[in-house]
Design a protein around this motif. Structure first.
Motif, PDB file in Angstrom:
ATOM      1  N   LEU A  88     -36.575  34.510  16.827  1.00  0.00           N
ATOM      2  CA  LEU A  88     -35.518  35.512  16.778  1.00  0.00           C
ATOM      3  C   LEU A  88     -35.031  35.832  18.184  1.00  0.00           C
ATOM      4  O   LEU A  88     -35.835  35.915  19.125  1.00  0.00           O
ATOM      5  CB  LEU A  88     -36.017  36.794  16.112  1.00  0.00           C
ATOM      6  CG  LEU A  88     -36.534  36.698  14.683  1.00  0.00           C
ATOM      7  CD1 LEU A  88     -36.987  38.068  14.202  1.00  0.00           C
ATOM      8  CD2 LEU A  88     -35.475  36.120  13.754  1.00  0.00           C
ATOM      9  N   PHE A  89     -33.740  36.015  18.345  1.00  0.00           N
ATOM     10  CA  PHE A  89     -33.240  36.578  19.588  1.00  0.00           C
ATOM     11  C   PHE A  89     -33.800  37.989  19.725  1.00  0.00           C
ATOM     12  O   PHE A  89     -33.926  38.724  18.736  1.00  0.00           O
ATOM     13  CB  PHE A  89     -31.716  36.657  19.579  1.00  0.00           C
ATOM     14  CG  PHE A  89     -31.019  35.339  19.752  1.00  0.00           C
ATOM     15  CD1 PHE A  89     -31.060  34.669  20.967  1.00  0.00           C
ATOM     16  CD2 PHE A  89     -30.299  34.782  18.707  1.00  0.00           C
ATOM     17  CE1 PHE A  89     -30.402  33.462  21.126  1.00  0.00           C
ATOM     18  CE2 PHE A  89     -29.635  33.579  18.858  1.00  0.00           C
ATOM     19  CZ  PHE A  89     -29.688  32.910  20.081  1.00  0.00           C
ATOM     20  N   ALA A  90     -34.094  38.397  20.936  1.00  0.00           N
ATOM     21  CA  ALA A  90     -34.552  39.768  21.148  1.00  0.00           C
ATOM     22  C   ALA A  90     -33.438  40.757  20.819  1.00  0.00           C
ATOM     23  O   ALA A  90     -33.683  41.849  20.303  1.00  0.00           O
ATOM     24  CB  ALA A  90     -35.004  39.942  22.597  1.00  0.00           C
ATOM     25  N   ASN A  91     -32.200  40.359  21.084  1.00  0.00           N
ATOM     26  CA  ASN A  91     -31.036  41.209  20.867  1.00  0.00           C
ATOM     27  C   ASN A  91     -30.265  40.695  19.654  1.00  0.00           C
ATOM     28  O   ASN A  91     -29.777  39.556  19.658  1.00  0.00           O
ATOM     29  CB  ASN A  91     -30.156  41.196  22.123  1.00  0.00           C
ATOM     30  CG  ASN A  91     -28.927  42.073  21.984  1.00  0.00           C
ATOM     31  OD1 ASN A  91     -28.795  42.850  21.038  1.00  0.00           O
ATOM     32  ND2 ASN A  91     -28.019  41.953  22.936  1.00  0.00           N
ATOM     33  N   TYR A  92     -30.138  41.511  18.625  1.00  0.00           N
ATOM     34  CA  TYR A  92     -29.465  41.095  17.394  1.00  0.00           C
ATOM     35  C   TYR A  92     -28.039  40.617  17.658  1.00  0.00           C
ATOM     36  O   TYR A  92     -27.570  39.655  17.033  1.00  0.00           O
ATOM     37  CB  TYR A  92     -29.455  42.259  16.405  1.00  0.00           C
ATOM     38  CG  TYR A  92     -28.844  41.959  15.059  1.00  0.00           C
ATOM     39  CD1 TYR A  92     -29.508  41.166  14.131  1.00  0.00           C
ATOM     40  CD2 TYR A  92     -27.593  42.476  14.711  1.00  0.00           C
ATOM     41  CE1 TYR A  92     -28.945  40.893  12.881  1.00  0.00           C
ATOM     42  CE2 TYR A  92     -27.029  42.221  13.464  1.00  0.00           C
ATOM     43  CZ  TYR A  92     -27.710  41.421  12.562  1.00  0.00           C
ATOM     44  OH  TYR A  92     -27.151  41.148  11.331  1.00  0.00           O
ATOM     45  N   ALA A  93     -27.336  41.228  18.598  1.00  0.00           N
ATOM     46  CA  ALA A  93     -25.948  40.850  18.871  1.00  0.00           C
ATOM     47  C   ALA A  93     -25.834  39.409  19.339  1.00  0.00           C
ATOM     48  O   ALA A  93     -24.802  38.753  19.113  1.00  0.00           O
ATOM     49  CB  ALA A  93     -25.350  41.789  19.923  1.00  0.00           C
ATOM     50  N   ASP A  94     -26.886  38.881  19.972  1.00  0.00           N
ATOM     51  CA  ASP A  94     -26.838  37.509  20.464  1.00  0.00           C
ATOM     52  C   ASP A  94     -26.751  36.482  19.336  1.00  0.00           C
ATOM     53  O   ASP A  94     -26.392  35.326  19.577  1.00  0.00           O
ATOM     54  CB  ASP A  94     -28.067  37.211  21.327  1.00  0.00           C
ATOM     55  CG  ASP A  94     -27.992  37.880  22.691  1.00  0.00           C
ATOM     56  OD1 ASP A  94     -26.877  38.256  23.102  1.00  0.00           O
ATOM     57  OD2 ASP A  94     -29.044  38.036  23.335  1.00  0.00           O
ATOM     58  N   VAL A  95     -27.090  36.896  18.125  1.00  0.00           N
ATOM     59  CA  VAL A  95     -26.971  35.986  16.984  1.00  0.00           C
ATOM     60  C   VAL A  95     -25.526  35.546  16.797  1.00  0.00           C
ATOM     61  O   VAL A  95     -25.256  34.417  16.365  1.00  0.00           O
ATOM     62  CB  VAL A  95     -27.483  36.668  15.696  1.00  0.00           C
ATOM     63  CG1 VAL A  95     -27.249  35.767  14.481  1.00  0.00           C
ATOM     64  CG2 VAL A  95     -28.965  37.010  15.821  1.00  0.00           C
ATOM     65  N   PHE A  96     -24.580  36.386  17.167  1.00  0.00           N
ATOM     66  CA  PHE A  96     -23.179  36.150  16.820  1.00  0.00           C
ATOM     67  C   PHE A  96     -22.280  35.862  18.013  1.00  0.00           C
ATOM     68  O   PHE A  96     -21.168  35.372  17.821  1.00  0.00           O
ATOM     69  CB  PHE A  96     -22.645  37.359  16.042  1.00  0.00           C
ATOM     70  CG  PHE A  96     -23.546  37.761  14.920  1.00  0.00           C
ATOM     71  CD1 PHE A  96     -23.584  37.008  13.751  1.00  0.00           C
ATOM     72  CD2 PHE A  96     -24.408  38.833  15.031  1.00  0.00           C
ATOM     73  CE1 PHE A  96     -24.450  37.341  12.719  1.00  0.00           C
ATOM     74  CE2 PHE A  96     -25.269  39.177  14.003  1.00  0.00           C
ATOM     75  CZ  PHE A  96     -25.284  38.425  12.846  1.00  0.00           C
ATOM     76  N   LEU A  97     -22.724  36.132  19.218  1.00  0.00           N
ATOM     77  CA  LEU A  97     -21.866  35.932  20.383  1.00  0.00           C
ATOM     78  C   LEU A  97     -21.714  34.443  20.699  1.00  0.00           C
ATOM     79  O   LEU A  97     -22.686  33.690  20.675  1.00  0.00           O
ATOM     80  CB  LEU A  97     -22.450  36.659  21.594  1.00  0.00           C
ATOM     81  CG  LEU A  97     -22.393  38.182  21.543  1.00  0.00           C
ATOM     82  CD1 LEU A  97     -23.164  38.775  22.707  1.00  0.00           C
ATOM     83  CD2 LEU A  97     -20.947  38.673  21.547  1.00  0.00           C
ATOM     84  N   PRO A  98     -20.495  33.995  21.010  1.00  0.00           N
ATOM     85  CA  PRO A  98     -20.290  32.588  21.342  1.00  0.00           C
ATOM     86  C   PRO A  98     -21.142  32.107  22.508  1.00  0.00           C
ATOM     87  O   PRO A  98     -21.544  30.940  22.545  1.00  0.00           O
ATOM     88  CB  PRO A  98     -18.800  32.532  21.691  1.00  0.00           C
ATOM     89  CG  PRO A  98     -18.187  33.640  20.899  1.00  0.00           C
ATOM     90  CD  PRO A  98     -19.213  34.740  20.911  1.00  0.00           C
ATOM     91  N   ALA A  99     -21.448  33.001  23.434  1.00  0.00           N
ATOM     92  CA  ALA A  99     -22.228  32.598  24.608  1.00  0.00           C
ATOM     93  C   ALA A  99     -23.639  32.153  24.250  1.00  0.00           C
ATOM     94  O   ALA A  99     -24.271  31.409  25.006  1.00  0.00           O
ATOM     95  CB  ALA A  99     -22.284  33.763  25.613  1.00  0.00           C
ATOM     96  N   THR A 100     -24.161  32.584  23.120  1.00  0.00           N
ATOM     97  CA  THR A 100     -25.536  32.249  22.741  1.00  0.00           C
ATOM     98  C   THR A 100     -25.605  31.456  21.438  1.00  0.00           C
ATOM     99  O   THR A 100     -26.664  31.364  20.820  1.00  0.00           O
ATOM    100  CB  THR A 100     -26.372  33.543  22.606  1.00  0.00           C
ATOM    101  OG1 THR A 100     -25.629  34.526  21.875  1.00  0.00           O
ATOM    102  CG2 THR A 100     -26.727  34.100  23.968  1.00  0.00           C
ATOM    103  N   LYS A 101     -24.475  30.867  21.020  1.00  0.00           N
ATOM    104  CA  LYS A 101     -24.489  30.136  19.752  1.00  0.00           C
ATOM    105  C   LYS A 101     -25.306  28.855  19.874  1.00  0.00           C
ATOM    106  O   LYS A 101     -25.517  28.319  20.960  1.00  0.00           O
ATOM    107  CB  LYS A 101     -23.076  29.854  19.275  1.00  0.00           C
ATOM    108  CG  LYS A 101     -22.248  28.896  20.112  1.00  0.00           C
ATOM    109  CD  LYS A 101     -20.854  28.805  19.493  1.00  0.00           C
ATOM    110  CE  LYS A 101     -19.951  27.844  20.224  1.00  0.00           C
ATOM    111  NZ  LYS A 101     -18.608  27.790  19.605  1.00  0.00           N
TER     112      LYS A 101
END
Length: 504
Positions: free
Chosen positions: A252-265
């Motif tokens: 899991l990403f530590a930050n839930y928002a990173d699931v959806f950001l293009p920078a961390t796809k």
């Protein structure tokens, strides 16, 4: 290799039936399939063409993971509604379950999936006959079998018995195109076969331009979900544990928002996603502008997607937004937004409903394309690691009750959300309800809720669809009718062996 999605454009995969094109009935040249499938590059192009059916579209065509599931499925649920910007009367009618066998979205979902299946069948047939590296050849066929399994998994869940077509249909004779429906049991068996055959030939990871291709972990993850849907609980547990403890590097990403950001796809949590890219022949994610607030300087939002409001006690504007605990980081750290910053430097709050406010859906927001959100590069998750954990927790509970393993899986998801661990000692029914709620809050607006409504059951073993929809004011729902979509009437007119689902 070129990026898997955009190479497919050379095949001319435009699916806009309404395009105004003057077709020449006497083409000067024609490339048959026998002439085309000659090289490794041809094989790669054929495979990429199948991926393309997940997410192609632009402004003229909707495909499953580029708004079609939202307008043709999510709007029917208890979480999401068409917003003021969704003006299509067919869509608005379907959102309150007034759709029919002649409905546009009912037809489009069927056609889009069978378009993908057709291209998959061609690739599976033709690639083995091309002379190039056998390992790569096997992998490419495995990728296509994964995709064909995904297409059939969606179809069988939505329509029930469907024609199971496993070869390219080349005949133009009407009689050869009349194909009866195959039992759901047989369709599921083929889905499992395709996925099991894909696992040993797929890679565990990809990098660079190949990021986003189907992996062995993706095939096993999807297989666990296929087993879950059929209530093959023990098989679900076993397959999910192979993913959780396997060599795939999921976490899991530590930050839930990173699931959806293009920078961390295409990161460690992304098991398989529909890929999007901005400023590339109009292949951005069109969910982004549909959910955004209109009237913000420097940003164009149509507000075509919004949460469903309903009465809950004295609150006449209750929604899924209010189901989240105040501690839940998922609420405003990825799922919803409550204000936008305009190009004028001012902040614009959410629009007001009488006595309340509207939270805007935010999962497909791309901070790099604010001035043109239709170019959002945010991917659409099809299955991610948090869901595999929830699948494992649910199935383990069904097999053995709420064991330590079941608690461990759901608590990993809850910990990332900032929530306390579930209290040990829950009953099997209480634990099941907890998993259901966390699925709903974790996966909202990810094309999951409708499938869960027709799969999940209450303490008495009754499917939750009817009660859940009536709770939010969709009182015309009936079971078993609405457990399945109608078979599109246009398809029945063309294929006389097709029969209609009960109630339609």
């Amino acid at each position: 290799m070129k990026p898997l999605k955009h190479l497919a454009l050379i095949l001319g995969l435009g699916l806009s039936a309404g395009s105004c094109v003057n077709l020449n009935e006497s083409p000067e040249s024609f490339i048959s399939s026998e002439q085309f499938y000659k090289t490794q590059a041809d094989a790669l192009t054929a495979v990429n063409a199948v991926y393309f059916l997940l997410n192609s579209g632009g402004s003229t065509v909707q495909t499953p993971y580029n708004t079609l599931f939202a307008t043709g499925m999510d709007f029917m649920s208890d979480d999401i509604d068409p917003g003021p910007g969704a003006t299509n009367p067919d869509v608005r009618s379907q959102s309150v379950l007034n759709h029919s066998s002649t409905g546009l979205r009912v037809l489009q979902i069927w056609q889009q999936h069978y378009a993908g299946i057709k291209k998959a069948n061609v690739a599976i047939e033709k690639i083995p006959g091309i002379n190039f590296d056998q390992t790569l050849k096997n992998r490419l066929v495995g990728e296509v079998k994964f995709l064909r399994a995904l297409f059939y998994f969606n179809l069988v869940r939505l329509y029930g018995d469907v024609p199971l077509i496993l070869q390219d249909q080349t005949s133009i004779k009407t009689a050869d195109l009349q194909i009866a429906r195959t039992s759901a049991k047989e369709v599921y068996a083929q889905i499992e076969k395709d996925l099991n055959e894909a696992v040993p030939v797929l890679l565990n990871t990809y990098s660079g331009a190949d990021a986003g291709r189907a992996t062995a972990g993706a095939a096993k993850s999807l297989l666990s979900k296929v087993y879950l849907t059929q209530e093959k609980w023990a098989a679900t547990v076993a397959k999910a544990e192979e993913v959780i403890s396997g060599p795939y590097g999921y976490d899991l990403f530590a930050n839930y928002a990173d699931v959806f950001l293009p920078a961390t796809k295409n990161g460690k949590e992304h098991v398989f996603s529909a890929q999007f890219k901005s400023n590339s022949l109009g292949q951005g994610n069109n969910q982004a502008p549909r959910s955004a607030r209109p009237g913000v300087p420097g940003m164009i939002g149509s507000f075509a997607d919004q949460v469903r409001f309903y009465t809950n006690g004295n609150d006449k504007f209750f929604s899924i937004y209010k189901l989240y605990s105040p501690k839940d980081l998922r609420k405003t750290n990825g799922t919803f937004v409550t204000k936008y910053k305009g190009s004028d430097g001012k902040f614009y709050a959410t629009l007001n409903a009488p006595g309340d406010s509207i939270p805007f859906l935010n999962k497909y927001w791309d901070p790099n394309t604010v001035s043109n959100l239709s170019e959002s590069a945010a991917n659409v998750p099809i299955i991610r690691f948090s869901e595999v954990l929830l699948i494992h927790a649910e199935a383990e509970n069904e097999v053995n009750g709420p064991t330590a393993k079941a608690y461990a899986s759901i608590n990993r998801v809850r910990k990332r959300a900032g929530l306390d661990n579930l209290t040990p000692g829950l009953s099997k029914a209480a634990f099941r309800d907890s998993v259901y709620l966390d699925r709903r809050l974790e996966l909202v607006w990810e094309n999951q809720r409708w499938f869960d409504l027709i799969r999940e059951k209450d303490a008495n073993g009754k499917i939750i669809l009817e009660a859940a929809l009536k709770k939010v004011g969709k009182t015309n729902v009936t079971v078993p009718k609405h457990l399945l979509y109608p078979i599109p009437q246009q398809e029945i007119d063309l294929n006389k062996l097709l029969t209609q689902n009960p109630g339609w």
